[in-house]
Write a protein that holds these residues in place. Sequence first.
Motif, PDB file in Angstrom:
ATOM      1  N   VAL A  61       0.842  -1.196   0.000  1.00  0.00           N
ATOM      2  CA  VAL A  61       0.000   0.000   0.000  1.00  0.00           C
ATOM      3  C   VAL A  61       0.876   1.244   0.000  1.00  0.00           C
ATOM      4  O   VAL A  61       1.992   1.250   0.530  1.00  0.00           O
ATOM      5  CB  VAL A  61      -0.951   0.009   1.210  1.00  0.00           C
ATOM      6  N   ALA A  62       0.360   2.308  -0.596  1.00  0.00           N
ATOM      7  CA  ALA A  62       1.064   3.584  -0.592  1.00  0.00           C
ATOM      8  C   ALA A  62       1.115   4.112   0.842  1.00  0.00           C
ATOM      9  O   ALA A  62       0.125   4.059   1.567  1.00  0.00           O
ATOM     10  CB  ALA A  62       0.351   4.571  -1.503  1.00  0.00           C
ATOM     11  N   ASP A  63       2.255   4.626   1.244  1.00  0.00           N
ATOM     12  CA  ASP A  63       2.462   5.057   2.624  1.00  0.00           C
ATOM     13  C   ASP A  63       2.487   6.586   2.710  1.00  0.00           C
ATOM     14  O   ASP A  63       3.527   7.223   2.492  1.00  0.00           O
ATOM     15  CB  ASP A  63       3.768   4.472   3.153  1.00  0.00           C
ATOM     16  N   LEU A  64       1.352   7.170   3.048  1.00  0.00           N
ATOM     17  CA  LEU A  64       1.284   8.622   3.183  1.00  0.00           C
ATOM     18  C   LEU A  64       1.987   9.112   4.431  1.00  0.00           C
ATOM     19  O   LEU A  64       2.277  10.309   4.556  1.00  0.00           O
ATOM     20  CB  LEU A  64      -0.179   9.085   3.206  1.00  0.00           C
ATOM     21  N   GLN A  65       2.258   8.214   5.386  1.00  0.00           N
ATOM     22  CA  GLN A  65       2.918   8.602   6.622  1.00  0.00           C
ATOM     23  C   GLN A  65       4.443   8.607   6.508  1.00  0.00           C
ATOM     24  O   GLN A  65       5.127   8.998   7.452  1.00  0.00           O
ATOM     25  CB  GLN A  65       2.479   7.679   7.751  1.00  0.00           C
ATOM     26  N   SER A  66       4.943   8.179   5.368  1.00  0.00           N
ATOM     27  CA  SER A  66       6.389   8.212   5.135  1.00  0.00           C
ATOM     28  C   SER A  66       6.830   9.629   4.772  1.00  0.00           C
ATOM     29  O   SER A  66       6.150  10.320   4.005  1.00  0.00           O
ATOM     30  CB  SER A  66       6.756   7.253   3.999  1.00  0.00           C
ATOM     31  N   ARG A  67       7.954  10.057   5.314  1.00  0.00           N
ATOM     32  CA  ARG A  67       8.462  11.384   4.959  1.00  0.00           C
ATOM     33  C   ARG A  67       8.767  11.489   3.474  1.00  0.00           C
ATOM     34  O   ARG A  67       8.687  12.564   2.879  1.00  0.00           O
ATOM     35  CB  ARG A  67       9.719  11.700   5.770  1.00  0.00           C
ATOM     36  N   ALA A  68       9.095  10.346   2.875  1.00  0.00           N
ATOM     37  CA  ALA A  68       9.410  10.346   1.444  1.00  0.00           C
ATOM     38  C   ALA A  68       8.193  10.694   0.597  1.00  0.00           C
ATOM     39  O   ALA A  68       8.339  11.107  -0.559  1.00  0.00           O
ATOM     40  CB  ALA A  68       9.955   8.978   1.029  1.00  0.00           C
ATOM     41  N   ALA A  69       6.978  10.555   1.158  1.00  0.00           N
ATOM     42  CA  ALA A  69       5.781  10.939   0.410  1.00  0.00           C
ATOM     43  C   ALA A  69       5.773  12.435   0.126  1.00  0.00           C
ATOM     44  O   ALA A  69       5.170  12.896  -0.848  1.00  0.00           O
ATOM     45  CB  ALA A  69       4.533  10.537   1.177  1.00  0.00           C
ATOM     46  N   GLY A  70       6.457  13.207   0.987  1.00  0.00           N
ATOM     47  CA  GLY A  70       6.543  14.648   0.769  1.00  0.00           C
ATOM     48  C   GLY A  70       7.255  15.000  -0.518  1.00  0.00           C
ATOM     49  O   GLY A  70       6.987  16.057  -1.115  1.00  0.00           O
ATOM     50  N   ASP A  71       8.135  14.136  -0.979  1.00  0.00           N
ATOM     51  CA  ASP A  71       8.842  14.388  -2.235  1.00  0.00           C
ATOM     52  C   ASP A  71       7.909  14.296  -3.433  1.00  0.00           C
ATOM     53  O   ASP A  71       8.273  14.705  -4.539  1.00  0.00           O
ATOM     54  CB  ASP A  71       9.985  13.383  -2.400  1.00  0.00           C
ATOM     55  N   HIS A  72       6.722  13.744  -3.228  1.00  0.00           N
ATOM     56  CA  HIS A  72       5.741  13.605  -4.307  1.00  0.00           C
ATOM     57  C   HIS A  72       4.574  14.577  -4.140  1.00  0.00           C
ATOM     58  O   HIS A  72       3.570  14.461  -4.843  1.00  0.00           O
ATOM     59  CB  HIS A  72       5.224  12.165  -4.345  1.00  0.00           C
ATOM     60  N   GLY A  73       4.709  15.511  -3.205  1.00  0.00           N
ATOM     61  CA  GLY A  73       3.684  16.535  -3.042  1.00  0.00           C
ATOM     62  C   GLY A  73       2.671  16.274  -1.958  1.00  0.00           C
ATOM     63  O   GLY A  73       1.663  16.980  -1.860  1.00  0.00           O
ATOM     64  N   VAL A  74       2.916  15.274  -1.103  1.00  0.00           N
ATOM     65  CA  VAL A  74       1.961  14.949  -0.040  1.00  0.00           C
ATOM     66  C   VAL A  74       2.237  15.786   1.202  1.00  0.00           C
ATOM     67  O   VAL A  74       3.385  15.929   1.630  1.00  0.00           O
ATOM     68  CB  VAL A  74       2.042  13.444   0.316  1.00  0.00           C
ATOM     69  N   THR A  75       1.186  16.348   1.784  1.00  0.00           N
ATOM     70  CA  THR A  75       1.260  16.988   3.090  1.00  0.00           C
ATOM     71  C   THR A  75       0.237  16.304   4.001  1.00  0.00           C
ATOM     72  O   THR A  75      -0.600  15.525   3.540  1.00  0.00           O
ATOM     73  CB  THR A  75       0.939  18.499   3.018  1.00  0.00           C
ATOM     74  N   ARG A  76       0.258  16.622   5.279  1.00  0.00           N
ATOM     75  CA  ARG A  76      -0.699  16.014   6.200  1.00  0.00           C
ATOM     76  C   ARG A  76      -2.130  16.468   5.949  1.00  0.00           C
ATOM     77  O   ARG A  76      -3.084  15.858   6.436  1.00  0.00           O
ATOM     78  CB  ARG A  76      -0.301  16.298   7.644  1.00  0.00           C
ATOM     79  N   GLU A  77      -2.284  17.528   5.177  1.00  0.00           N
ATOM     80  CA  GLU A  77      -3.633  17.964   4.826  1.00  0.00           C
ATOM     81  C   GLU A  77      -4.377  16.872   4.060  1.00  0.00           C
ATOM     82  O   GLU A  77      -5.608  16.786   4.146  1.00  0.00           O
ATOM     83  CB  GLU A  77      -3.581  19.234   3.987  1.00  0.00           C
ATOM     84  N   LEU A  78      -3.660  16.044   3.336  1.00  0.00           N
ATOM     85  CA  LEU A  78      -4.304  14.994   2.546  1.00  0.00           C
ATOM     86  C   LEU A  78      -5.079  14.026   3.436  1.00  0.00           C
ATOM     87  O   LEU A  78      -6.056  13.413   2.998  1.00  0.00           O
ATOM     88  CB  LEU A  78      -3.243  14.237   1.739  1.00  0.00           C
ATOM     89  N   GLU A  79      -4.661  13.892   4.699  1.00  0.00           N
ATOM     90  CA  GLU A  79      -5.296  12.975   5.640  1.00  0.00           C
ATOM     91  C   GLU A  79      -6.483  13.606   6.381  1.00  0.00           C
ATOM     92  O   GLU A  79      -7.243  12.902   7.037  1.00  0.00           O
ATOM     93  CB  GLU A  79      -4.273  12.498   6.672  1.00  0.00           C
ATOM     94  N   THR A  80      -6.625  14.929   6.293  1.00  0.00           N
ATOM     95  CA  THR A  80      -7.646  15.607   7.095  1.00  0.00           C
ATOM     96  C   THR A  80      -8.540  16.553   6.304  1.00  0.00           C
ATOM     97  O   THR A  80      -9.615  16.918   6.783  1.00  0.00           O
ATOM     98  CB  THR A  80      -6.982  16.422   8.217  1.00  0.00           C
ATOM     99  N   MET A  81      -8.146  16.952   5.123  1.00  0.00           N
ATOM    100  CA  MET A  81      -8.851  18.006   4.403  1.00  0.00           C
ATOM    101  C   MET A  81     -10.252  17.575   3.958  1.00  0.00           C
ATOM    102  O   MET A  81     -10.515  16.401   3.718  1.00  0.00           O
ATOM    103  CB  MET A  81      -8.037  18.460   3.189  1.00  0.00           C
ATOM    104  N   VAL A  82     -11.132  18.552   3.907  1.00  0.00           N
ATOM    105  CA  VAL A  82     -12.463  18.377   3.341  1.00  0.00           C
ATOM    106  C   VAL A  82     -12.715  19.564   2.409  1.00  0.00           C
ATOM    107  O   VAL A  82     -12.164  20.642   2.629  1.00  0.00           O
ATOM    108  CB  VAL A  82     -13.549  18.316   4.441  1.00  0.00           C
ATOM    109  N   PRO A  83     -13.546  19.381   1.386  1.00  0.00           N
ATOM    110  CA  PRO A  83     -14.163  18.123   0.955  1.00  0.00           C
ATOM    111  C   PRO A  83     -13.127  17.139   0.407  1.00  0.00           C
ATOM    112  O   PRO A  83     -11.923  17.418   0.452  1.00  0.00           O
ATOM    113  CB  PRO A  83     -15.165  18.570  -0.110  1.00  0.00           C
ATOM    114  N   TYR A  84     -13.612  16.006  -0.121  1.00  0.00           N
ATOM    115  CA  TYR A  84     -12.744  14.886  -0.455  1.00  0.00           C
ATOM    116  C   TYR A  84     -12.247  14.858  -1.903  1.00  0.00           C
ATOM    117  O   TYR A  84     -11.634  13.877  -2.318  1.00  0.00           O
ATOM    118  CB  TYR A  84     -13.481  13.575  -0.181  1.00  0.00           C
ATOM    119  N   ALA A  85     -12.488  15.884  -2.666  1.00  0.00           N
ATOM    120  CA  ALA A  85     -12.143  15.841  -4.084  1.00  0.00           C
ATOM    121  C   ALA A  85     -10.652  15.568  -4.305  1.00  0.00           C
ATOM    122  O   ALA A  85     -10.283  14.723  -5.130  1.00  0.00           O
ATOM    123  CB  ALA A  85     -12.555  17.142  -4.771  1.00  0.00           C
TER     124      ALA A  85
END
Length: 211
Positions: free
Chosen positions: A105-129
């Motif tokens: 599974v893709a690991d959004l909790q890995s710091r390396a995910a930040g290199d692909h544009g992931v922030t913690r907002e992805l886990e909490t933001m609304v709406p879900y688009a």
Amino acid sequence: MSAREQVAQGGPPASLQGFPTRALRRDTALYRAHRADRGPWWFGSDGSGRFDLPAPRGTCYAALDPASALRERVGPVLAAARAVPESLLEDVVVSRLAVPDDREVADLQSRAAGDHGVTRELETMVPYAVPQAWARALDGAGHQGVRYGPRFTPGDCSAVALFEEAGEQDWPVDPAPQPATQVPGGPAVVSTPRRSDLTVVRPPRTRVPRG
């Protein structure tokens, strides 16, 4: 409103090559809170979940501990009231589950995910688009789900969103799921009062003026 007060999380990049992954083994315990009269392995596609995929694909949500699974189910109520009414949990159970085969599974909790544009907002933001756009991209890139931090459960905990064909899957289930009100570390519960515990106060008599 300053720039820092606005949602910064964007959509997925054109390529997700090298995105960090986490192995989800068959012996990894997963927990899902669900209605007692329904099976736990439901892969939804109606867009009501953070990482829902559109039909014919679907997403099933679980946590790596039972309390987190339960908190995520009642999160909006719990966040507003700090406790949930007993009636909200009376038909809910928490099943201990495991995937039938090892998964990546893709690991959004890995710091390396930040290199692909992931922030913690992805886990909490609304709406879900935006999160759903990421789910489509990750599914298309061959990932079998997403590991992420659950929105309503602070601390060291994780949840997984599994990708599969939409609908109910015939995977092994928990033969004895635990009633939601008995889950250790679960949300505080406010008991529903019985009729015998209530005091009925009759309104005072009023005189009706004559004439």
